[in-house]
Design a protein around this motif. Structure first.
Motif, short mmCIF file in Angstrom:
data_model
loop_
_atom_site.label_atom_id
_atom_site.label_comp_id
_atom_site.label_asym_id
_atom_site.label_seq_id
_atom_site.Cartn_x
_atom_site.Cartn_y
_atom_site.Cartn_z
N CYS A 293 39.57 44.18 47.79
CA CYS A 293 40.60 43.50 48.56
C CYS A 293 40.75 44.14 49.93
O CYS A 293 41.71 43.85 50.65
CB CYS A 293 41.92 43.58 47.82
SG CYS A 293 41.81 42.86 46.19
N GLY A 294 39.83 45.00 50.27
CA GLY A 294 39.93 45.66 51.56
C GLY A 294 41.11 46.60 51.65
O GLY A 294 41.56 46.96 52.74
N GLY A 295 41.62 47.00 50.51
CA GLY A 295 42.77 47.90 50.54
C GLY A 295 42.63 48.94 49.45
O GLY A 295 41.54 49.42 49.17
N THR A 296 43.72 49.29 48.81
CA THR A 296 43.67 50.26 47.73
C THR A 296 43.73 49.54 46.38
O THR A 296 44.09 48.36 46.30
CB THR A 296 44.86 51.23 47.80
OG1 THR A 296 46.06 50.47 47.55
CG2 THR A 296 44.95 51.89 49.16
N GLU A 297 43.39 50.29 45.38
CA GLU A 297 43.48 49.75 44.02
C GLU A 297 44.92 49.34 43.72
O GLU A 297 45.17 48.28 43.10
CB GLU A 297 43.02 50.87 43.08
CG GLU A 297 42.83 50.51 41.66
CD GLU A 297 42.35 51.75 40.89
OE1 GLU A 297 41.49 52.50 41.41
OE2 GLU A 297 42.87 51.98 39.78
N GLU A 298 45.87 50.14 44.16
CA GLU A 298 47.29 49.84 43.91
C GLU A 298 47.67 48.51 44.57
O GLU A 298 48.40 47.70 44.00
CB GLU A 298 48.19 50.96 44.44
CG GLU A 298 48.09 52.28 43.68
CD GLU A 298 46.74 52.99 43.85
OE1 GLU A 298 46.09 52.83 44.91
OE2 GLU A 298 46.32 53.67 42.89
N GLU A 299 47.20 48.33 45.80
CA GLU A 299 47.49 47.07 46.50
C GLU A 299 46.87 45.89 45.75
O GLU A 299 47.49 44.81 45.66
CB GLU A 299 46.96 47.13 47.93
CG GLU A 299 47.78 48.06 48.83
CD GLU A 299 47.11 48.39 50.15
OE1 GLU A 299 47.80 48.90 51.04
OE2 GLU A 299 45.88 48.15 50.28
N ALA A 300 45.67 46.10 45.24
CA ALA A 300 45.02 45.01 44.49
C ALA A 300 45.86 44.65 43.27
O ALA A 300 46.12 43.46 43.01
CB ALA A 300 43.61 45.42 44.07
N PHE A 301 46.28 45.66 42.52
CA PHE A 301 47.10 45.36 41.34
C PHE A 301 48.43 44.72 41.75
O PHE A 301 48.92 43.80 41.09
CB PHE A 301 47.37 46.65 40.55
CG PHE A 301 46.23 47.05 39.64
CD1 PHE A 301 45.79 46.19 38.63
CD2 PHE A 301 45.61 48.28 39.77
CE1 PHE A 301 44.75 46.55 37.78
CE2 PHE A 301 44.57 48.66 38.92
CZ PHE A 301 44.13 47.79 37.93
N ALA A 302 49.00 45.20 42.84
CA ALA A 302 50.30 44.67 43.28
C ALA A 302 50.19 43.21 43.72
O ALA A 302 51.16 42.46 43.65
CB ALA A 302 50.86 45.53 44.42
N SER A 303 48.98 42.82 44.15
CA SER A 303 48.81 41.44 44.63
C SER A 303 48.72 40.44 43.48
O SER A 303 48.84 39.23 43.68
CB SER A 303 47.54 41.35 45.48
OG SER A 303 46.38 41.41 44.65
N MET A 304 48.46 40.94 42.27
CA MET A 304 48.29 40.03 41.13
C MET A 304 49.66 39.50 40.70
O MET A 304 50.65 40.20 40.80
CB MET A 304 47.63 40.77 39.97
CG MET A 304 46.25 41.32 40.33
SD MET A 304 45.52 42.31 38.99
CE MET A 304 44.05 42.93 39.82
N ARG A 305 49.67 38.26 40.22
CA ARG A 305 50.96 37.71 39.78
C ARG A 305 50.86 37.29 38.32
O ARG A 305 50.94 36.11 37.99
CB ARG A 305 51.36 36.56 40.69
CG ARG A 305 51.80 37.06 42.06
CD ARG A 305 52.68 36.09 42.80
NE ARG A 305 51.92 35.10 43.55
CZ ARG A 305 51.35 35.34 44.73
NH1 ARG A 305 51.44 36.52 45.29
NH2 ARG A 305 50.70 34.38 45.35
N LEU A 306 50.69 38.31 37.49
CA LEU A 306 50.56 38.08 36.06
C LEU A 306 51.92 38.15 35.37
O LEU A 306 52.79 38.92 35.77
CB LEU A 306 49.68 39.16 35.42
CG LEU A 306 48.17 39.06 35.61
CD1 LEU A 306 47.51 40.28 34.97
CD2 LEU A 306 47.65 37.77 34.98
N GLU A 307 52.05 37.37 34.29
CA GLU A 307 53.22 37.54 33.44
C GLU A 307 52.93 38.62 32.39
O GLU A 307 53.55 39.66 32.36
CB GLU A 307 53.59 36.21 32.79
CG GLU A 307 54.05 35.19 33.83
CD GLU A 307 54.17 33.77 33.28
OE1 GLU A 307 54.18 33.60 32.04
OE2 GLU A 307 54.24 32.83 34.10
#
Lengths: 371, 371
Positions: A293-307
């Motif tokens: 995602c061109g960012g950090t792993e944390e940012e990638a996880f934060a971008s997800m919108r899972l229930e």
């Protein structure tokens, strides 16, 4: 040559100029898939399955192809991924050789097969192509994406790049990136293929085919897909023959475990395209959820919108060790999902999800039934 | 060709008609050894070191060869195996290519190298040849036999077949027999060598040499000599170059771990005889302490007449997992020896004894100093 398409396969065309993450674009490309079970009127019962490196879209027996699928114990009517309730879509990865466009496919620019002219393949391309496929089938919001092994990486890429596409996720025996041991294994597998003179820079054909390289690569794979503990129980020091072989044969097949590897490899050699294998193998090395995602792993996880998510790992996994599934679970949780994490005691290592379905079935079934 | 003899090597001739366990006999054969430190007047300060698959007898720097030995941190004046007190004899294994007779040696029956005409090699032959060597040097009763990896197997064979030869024993990262995972690894290593066309049924020479097969075999070995945990800390996902390679090179060396394996393999390829490698590799598969004495493992242990033993294993050892060292310790103990067992937390896997000498040194030093 080099393509192996199960009979129940259907296809979706990718858009012209499908852009690849690392450069280049595909024209006239398509994705192979199979579907199982009915779509409900609300169209909210779709489960997408993303596969490991080698399987086709034939995940289970199909009315048009009653041969067993690669995950038959898990997918079907009354099975853990219950096709009486779910409309299951299984996609063959872009770059593979089971119907989706890949190195053995025809390059419209030349009329011949791509071979090494296929552009660099990234896990993100596999994810984008799968996302395109389900959208082309009319699904904008999936109930669940299920991915195991490389399919678990593809699923993470899909979640990060297409955050609204799915509500829930099951991630099995995967990782946010490959660690050096797994990279080393795959590097050696590729070296075995590439150093077979009949690979010939990807220009092999049926008559001149890198059988030996593919066989060694598959054996190496098998050694990391299973576990030393399983083999100790299963084979011990049993021998194929009672008398030790002599001459040059003294270095060959003598123990049961050697014959087991040989038979497995023999079955694989001509059923998977060597160039596809190289591309898929390398893309697993390259994948890194943060970079993705061109960012950090944390940012990638934060971008997800899972229930909700379920993450499963196995204690004997040599290839994607258990701490890597723990990291996925922590990441999804920090990203806001309601996450369950299971560390299973299967003896079958990385491949346990394919064979130890007695352990994998119940938690998958429970997770899906509670959605 | 194919023999690599360090400068301080000395030789003992084996008796004419030296009988090999699996049939055949050797004529005009010899064993290479080096010695370190002085023999005391009572001649009771002799420590015999048996090596793993590939080392020479040059275990440490020697007055006649000041280059570092393969276990320099452990053997020498003031070192854990202290040559101020002990007279150390290190023996190159029969079948190897570092001075002892093996497949690259001249076969007196033909005048040319044995190659695959060398008789089947067993770990017991290595043990018998080592026992002959120390007796030929005038030592009937050793203070201690030290063996690591394959050398630990050779030591067990020696203890069972020559029970009066030594009073004490240090066994490191070894096993009473190989388990299927280790057999599978070695089987693949042999296959890599044998499927290199330049191996040519053992008839290679300097110009036509199985470099690729040997390189793959060594890389495979390195993967099981170290550990995933060590590589994760050491290499992570560091890349050799910042830009991914393109074309066919996209499948080649890109990550640090790939370059590390390549460099190690490159150093090894021309420094060990491929046929010797095949013979030694297979004999490690074959060895089974019970079979070795024509009885059970328990009988073999009961036949040993040890006073004290120290058994050391490492938690990250993939090749000879820790439970195998526990089994040796239990066996030696049931056989009547006073046994100490140490499970070390080294991250370097099977090869830890070569590199994590900070952990291995103190217990070895303590054990020997208390004799």
């Amino acid at each position: 040559m080099g393509e192996f398409v199960p009979p129940a396969t259907r296809f979706v065309d990718l858009p012209a100029g499908f852009a690849m993450k690392l450069g280049g674009e595909l024209h006239g490309a398509r994705i192979a898939y199979e579907t199982f079970g009915e779509v409900n009127p609300a169209r909210d019962n779709v489960v997408l399955i993303l596969t490991g490196l080698s399987p086709s879209a034939h995940v289970a027996a199909h009315p048009d192809d009653p041969t067993p699928g690669w995950w038959d114990a898990m997918v079907g009517p009354g099975k853990p991924i219950d096709t009486n309730r779910w409309h299951v879509v299984c996609v063959n990865s872009l770059g593979s050789c089971m119907g989706s466009t890949g190195p053995p496919s025809s390059d419209p620019a030349t009329g011949g097969p791509y071979r090494l002219g296929f552009p660099d393949l990234a896990v993100e391309d596999i994810a984008d192509a799968a996302a395109w496929t389900v959208r082309a089938l009319g699904f904008e919001r999936l109930a669940c994406v299920v991915g195991a092994s490389m399919g678990g990486m593809s699923a993470l890429a899909l979640l990060a790049r297409h955050p609204d596409l799915t509500r829930n996720h099951i991630n099995i025996s995967a990782a946010v990136h490959s660690l050096p041991f797994a990279i080393a294994v795959r590097s050696l597998q590729r070296e075995a293929i590439r150093s077979d003179p009949r690979w010939d820079q990807g220009r092999y054909d049926e008559e001149n085919y890198p059988d030996e390289g593919m066989r060694t690569a598959r054996k190496l794979g098998m050694m990391t897909y299973r576990s030393a503990e399983e083999w100790e129980v299963r084979f011990g020091r049993s021998r194929v023959r009672s008398e030790p072989p002599t001459g040059s044969a003294r270095f060959g097949l003598e123990f049961e475990v050697e014959l087991y590897l040989h038979r497995h490899a023999h079955r694989f050699v001509r059923r998977f395209d060597p160039n596809s294998y190289l591309y898929l193998s390398r893309c697993v090395d390259w994948f890194d959820l943060g970079e993705s995602c061109g960012g950090t792993e944390e940012e990638a996880f934060a971008s997800m919108r899972l229930e909700k998510a379920l993450v499963i790992g196995v204690q004997t996994d040599l290839l994607f060790p258990l701490r890597q599934q723990g990291r996925i679970a922590d990441g999804l949780s920090a990203g806001g999902a309601d996450v369950g994490f299971l560390a299973l005691e299967s003896q079958q290592g990385h491949d346990a999800f394919l064979v130890d379905t007695a352990r994998f079935g119940p938690p998958v079934s429970k997770f899906l039934s509670e959605l």
